[in-house]
Enzyme design. Structure first.
Site, PDB file in Angstrom:
ATOM      1  N   HIS A   1      49.407  52.565  40.230  1.00 37.47           N
ATOM      2  CA  HIS A   1      48.184  53.369  40.167  1.00 37.47           C
ATOM      3  C   HIS A   1      48.386  54.829  40.597  1.00 37.47           C
ATOM      4  O   HIS A   1      47.975  55.756  39.900  1.00 37.47           O
ATOM      5  CB  HIS A   1      47.096  52.745  41.031  1.00 37.47           C
ATOM      6  CG  HIS A   1      46.888  51.273  40.781  1.00 37.47           C
ATOM      7  ND1 HIS A   1      47.044  50.694  39.539  1.00 37.47           N
ATOM      8  CD2 HIS A   1      46.524  50.259  41.608  1.00 37.47           C
ATOM      9  CE1 HIS A   1      46.784  49.397  39.627  1.00 37.47           C
ATOM     10  NE2 HIS A   1      46.481  49.118  40.865  1.00 37.47           N
TER      11      HIS A   1
ATOM     12  N   ARG B   1      46.919  24.893  33.635  1.00 44.63           N
ATOM     13  CA  ARG B   1      47.463  23.580  34.028  1.00 44.63           C
ATOM     14  C   ARG B   1      46.359  22.551  34.233  1.00 44.63           C
ATOM     15  O   ARG B   1      46.566  21.369  34.078  1.00 44.63           O
ATOM     16  CB  ARG B   1      48.198  23.700  35.362  1.00 44.63           C
ATOM     17  CG  ARG B   1      49.511  24.444  35.269  1.00 44.63           C
ATOM     18  CD  ARG B   1      50.075  24.629  36.682  1.00 44.63           C
ATOM     19  NE  ARG B   1      51.040  25.717  36.712  1.00 44.63           N
ATOM     20  CZ  ARG B   1      52.335  25.537  36.551  1.00 44.63           C
ATOM     21  NH1 ARG B   1      52.837  24.334  36.380  1.00 44.63           N
ATOM     22  NH2 ARG B   1      53.161  26.567  36.558  1.00 44.63           N
TER      23      ARG B   1
ATOM     24  N   HIS C   1      45.262  48.826  35.501  1.00 45.47           N
ATOM     25  CA  HIS C   1      43.807  48.909  35.292  1.00 45.47           C
ATOM     26  C   HIS C   1      43.261  50.296  35.638  1.00 45.47           C
ATOM     27  O   HIS C   1      42.154  50.638  35.246  1.00 45.47           O
ATOM     28  CB  HIS C   1      43.075  47.777  36.016  1.00 45.47           C
ATOM     29  CG  HIS C   1      42.848  48.009  37.475  1.00 45.47           C
ATOM     30  ND1 HIS C   1      43.781  47.710  38.428  1.00 45.47           N
ATOM     31  CD2 HIS C   1      41.790  48.517  38.150  1.00 45.47           C
ATOM     32  CE1 HIS C   1      43.304  48.025  39.620  1.00 45.47           C
ATOM     33  NE2 HIS C   1      42.096  48.526  39.479  1.00 45.47           N
TER      34      HIS C   1
ATOM     35  N   LYS D   1      35.492  53.879  50.759  1.00 41.89           N
ATOM     36  CA  LYS D   1      36.216  53.796  49.485  1.00 41.89           C
ATOM     37  C   LYS D   1      36.155  55.184  48.857  1.00 41.89           C
ATOM     38  O   LYS D   1      35.066  55.746  48.671  1.00 41.89           O
ATOM     39  CB  LYS D   1      35.561  52.773  48.569  1.00 41.89           C
ATOM     40  CG  LYS D   1      36.311  52.609  47.247  1.00 41.89           C
ATOM     41  CD  LYS D   1      35.804  51.397  46.492  1.00 41.89           C
ATOM     42  CE  LYS D   1      36.422  51.263  45.104  1.00 41.89           C
ATOM     43  NZ  LYS D   1      37.780  50.752  45.111  1.00 41.89           N
TER      44      LYS D   1
HETATM   45  C1  BG6 Z   1      44.871  46.332  42.703  1.00 41.56           C
HETATM   46  C2  BG6 Z   1      45.481  46.007  44.043  1.00 41.56           C
HETATM   47  O1  BG6 Z   1      45.865  46.596  41.758  1.00 41.56           O
HETATM   48  O2  BG6 Z   1      44.042  47.475  42.828  1.00 41.56           O
HETATM   49  C3  BG6 Z   1      44.405  45.795  45.085  1.00 41.56           C
HETATM   50  O3  BG6 Z   1      46.283  44.839  43.945  1.00 41.56           O
HETATM   51  C4  BG6 Z   1      43.466  46.967  45.129  1.00 41.56           C
HETATM   52  O4  BG6 Z   1      44.976  45.579  46.372  1.00 41.56           O
HETATM   53  C5  BG6 Z   1      42.965  47.316  43.728  1.00 41.56           C
HETATM   54  O5  BG6 Z   1      42.374  46.627  45.966  1.00 41.56           O
HETATM   55  C6  BG6 Z   1      42.175  48.613  43.757  1.00 41.56           C
HETATM   56  O6  BG6 Z   1      41.555  48.779  42.528  1.00 41.56           O
HETATM   57  P1  BG6 Z   1      40.210  49.617  42.395  1.00 41.56           P
HETATM   58  O7  BG6 Z   1      39.944  49.639  40.933  1.00 41.56           O
HETATM   59  O8  BG6 Z   1      39.177  48.913  43.210  1.00 41.56           O
HETATM   60  O9  BG6 Z   1      40.538  50.970  42.966  1.00 41.56           O
END
Ligand code: BG6
Length: 505
Positions: free
Chosen positions: A254, A56, A192, A359
């Site tokens: 995921h 936009r 992803h 993580k």
């Molecule tokens: C995304 C979520 O799809 O995946 C996020 O919306 C999350 O909230 C992320 O942090 C995690 O992805 P990765 O690749 O860091 O595990």
């Protein structure tokens, strides 16, 4: 150990023009354009390539190109070669427009004609919907109705970002709308997680080795734990997250993808249709729960104040753009059962959350205990647990945990582990995680993209929970300290079955 192996190479993708909707956004700058650069550096991007941005905000082709060239070095995380850069940004177009407005598509059509002449992209077009989700259906419909996505000898494909719907009904409605104007083979729904090398390797680990498949079943496996723990907080995404929550954000996509890859039957071929058909069969076999079962087999929780990696973290409810009385969960744990011959009576425990101790994304397969009876006349009173652990991130590895004799004259047993680390064997090419997904779409390989039925199956599994939680309005929302392993209720979920979670590193 042999010397490290670099990434495998393949043929360059077909000549094509990539049209990105949401071109001024973060995803385009941070992940997509750096991924295109990495593909070009690996000689996988076609020579005849053009890029058109649609957004936009007012801009021009020159300004858009300059903007991308400026942000690329920061996000690509590597030094930039001018020749490679020219291949990615040598032919750039920009269309300013409202994606809801028909005239935008006429303008895109004109821009396509121009770049297709300049770069001989043979009419192949890839439309990438990197917009907020409200844009998916209208843009998809306009692309179909305007004829821009009509296949007439050349291919026309559409990549849709997540989230794909917010529940089963909306995901189904979105599929119906898109399938009304596009063919299934033209629609590429991104998850992803499937672009991660370690996730793709689950199939190779299972099916390229004679070692694991014979014991990959209820005779040998006690249970499976799937963990996607994040130390990140909700940060600046309060608006999106408060309306979404951990379940919607992570589970139907995921975590369910990880579950499918771990639990599916061997496909007859390493090809999109076979793999997706097996995933669909598996998801059909996951027991659907009624409201009470769903509540009994789940835990939802929200983080309180605490410290994550030595940084002070404020409670979720104090996050910007989050309702101070929010009952949105930032953590969810589930117990699922799969009703088929391979997995009957083997629980699958899934958990994911924000602001946790660290993580850690991993799948841990716990094997049944060996009978301890043989050691009854010895000082051994317990055996360590046998786990096969697929570390997805940040530790990309596969580890086997088993028992060994502690050296010495008396019999004593200790838990040991053997670990394969990717970095010891393979050279990792710079990557944003989108390279394989974009390349696969350009060559028409949908193996890493969920089909309409796969997306809906994910939502079908979590829908009873969404319904139950909506009705009880946060009554059972537990809490956990930021920086911890999660709520005690999640420990109780496993303790009920005589099991426990692996610690989060
Ligand atoms: C995304 C979520 O799809 O995946 C996020 O919306 C999350 O909230 C992320 O942090 C995690 O992805 P990765 O690749 O860091 O595990």
């Amino acid at each position: 150990m042999t010397s490290k192996t670099g990434a495998t190479s393949g043929r360059a993708a077909d000549p094509c023009c990539l049209v990105i909707f949401g071109a001024s956004g973060d995803l385009t700058h941070r992940l997509l354009v750096p991924a295109l650069y990495n593909l070009a550096a690996a000689r996988l991007l076609p020579e005849a390539f053009a890029l058109i941005g649609v957004a936009r905000s007012p801009s021009s082709s020159e300004a858009f190109r300059a903007d991308l060239a400026k942000s690329l070095p920061q996000f690509a995380n590597r030094s930039i070669d001018q020749n490679v850069l020219n291949q990615v940004l040598g032919c750039v177009g920009y269309v300013q427009g409202d994606p809801d407005d028909e005239s935008t598509y006429a303008n895109i059509g004109r821009e396509l004609t121009r770049v297709e002449r300049e770069r001989a992209t043979q009419g192949n077009r890839l439309f990438y919907l990197a917009t907020p989700p409200a844009g998916f259906a209208p843009i998809g419909c306009h692309l179909g109705q305007s004829g821009l996505a009509r296949e007439n000898g050349a291919w026309r494909r559409v990549i849709i970002e997540k989230p794909f719907g917010t529940d089963l009904a909306s995901a189904h409605a979105l599929n119906q709308k898109l399938l009304g104007v596009l063919k299934e083979h033209q629609i590429f729904r991104i998850d992803h997680y499937l672009g991660k090398e370690t996730v793709q390797n689950i199939l190779v680990l299972r099916f390229a080795n004679g070692l694991f498949e014979p014991i990959w079943n209820r005779d040998h496996i006690d249970h499976v734990q799937i963990t996607v723990a994040e130390s990140l907080t909700v940060g600046r995404r309060g608006n999106y997250y408060d309306a979404t929550g951990a379940l919607r954000d992570m589970v139907p996509n995921h975590l369910i993808q990880l579950l499918s890859l771990i639990a599916m039957e061997p496909p007859s071929r390493f090809a999109a249709d076979s793999v997706r058909a097996e995933k669909a069969q598996l998801l059909e076999a996951v027991q659907l729960q009624n409201r009470d079962e769903a509540l009994r087999n789940s835990v939802r929780a929200q983080y309180d104040d605490g410290f994550v990696e030595n940084q002070r973290v404020e409670a979720y409810r104090k996050t910007k753009d989050v309702d101070p009385h929010s009952t949105t969960e930032t953590y969810v744990a589930l117990r699922l059962m799969i009703d088929n011959w391979r997995w009957a009576n083997v629980p699958f425990y899934l958990r994911t959350g924000k602001a946790l101790r660290g993580k850690q994304t991993e799948v841990a397969i716990k094997f049944k205990q060996a009978p301890i009876a043989m050691f009854r006349d010895t000082p051994v009173d317990r055996l360590a647990e046998n786990f096969l652990v697929v570390g997805i991130q940040p530790n990309e590895c596969i580890g086997l945990e088993f028992n060994a004799k502690i050296p010495g004259p008396s019999i004593a047993i200790g838990g040991v582990s053997m670990t394969f680390r990717y970095e010891d064997y393979f050279e990792a090419a710079p990557s944003t995680g989108y390279e394989t997904l974009i390349y696969d779409c350009m060559v028409g390989d949908a193996i890493l993209y969920p089909r309409a039925d796969g997306i809906e199956a994910g939502w079908r599994l979590v829908q009873p929970l969404l319904d139950a939680w909506r009705e009880e309005k946060g009554e059972r929302l537990a809490s956990y300290r930021a920086g911890s392993d999660g709520p005690k209720e999640a420990d109780e979920l496993l303790a009920r079955d005589g099991r426990r979670w692996r610690p989060i590193a």
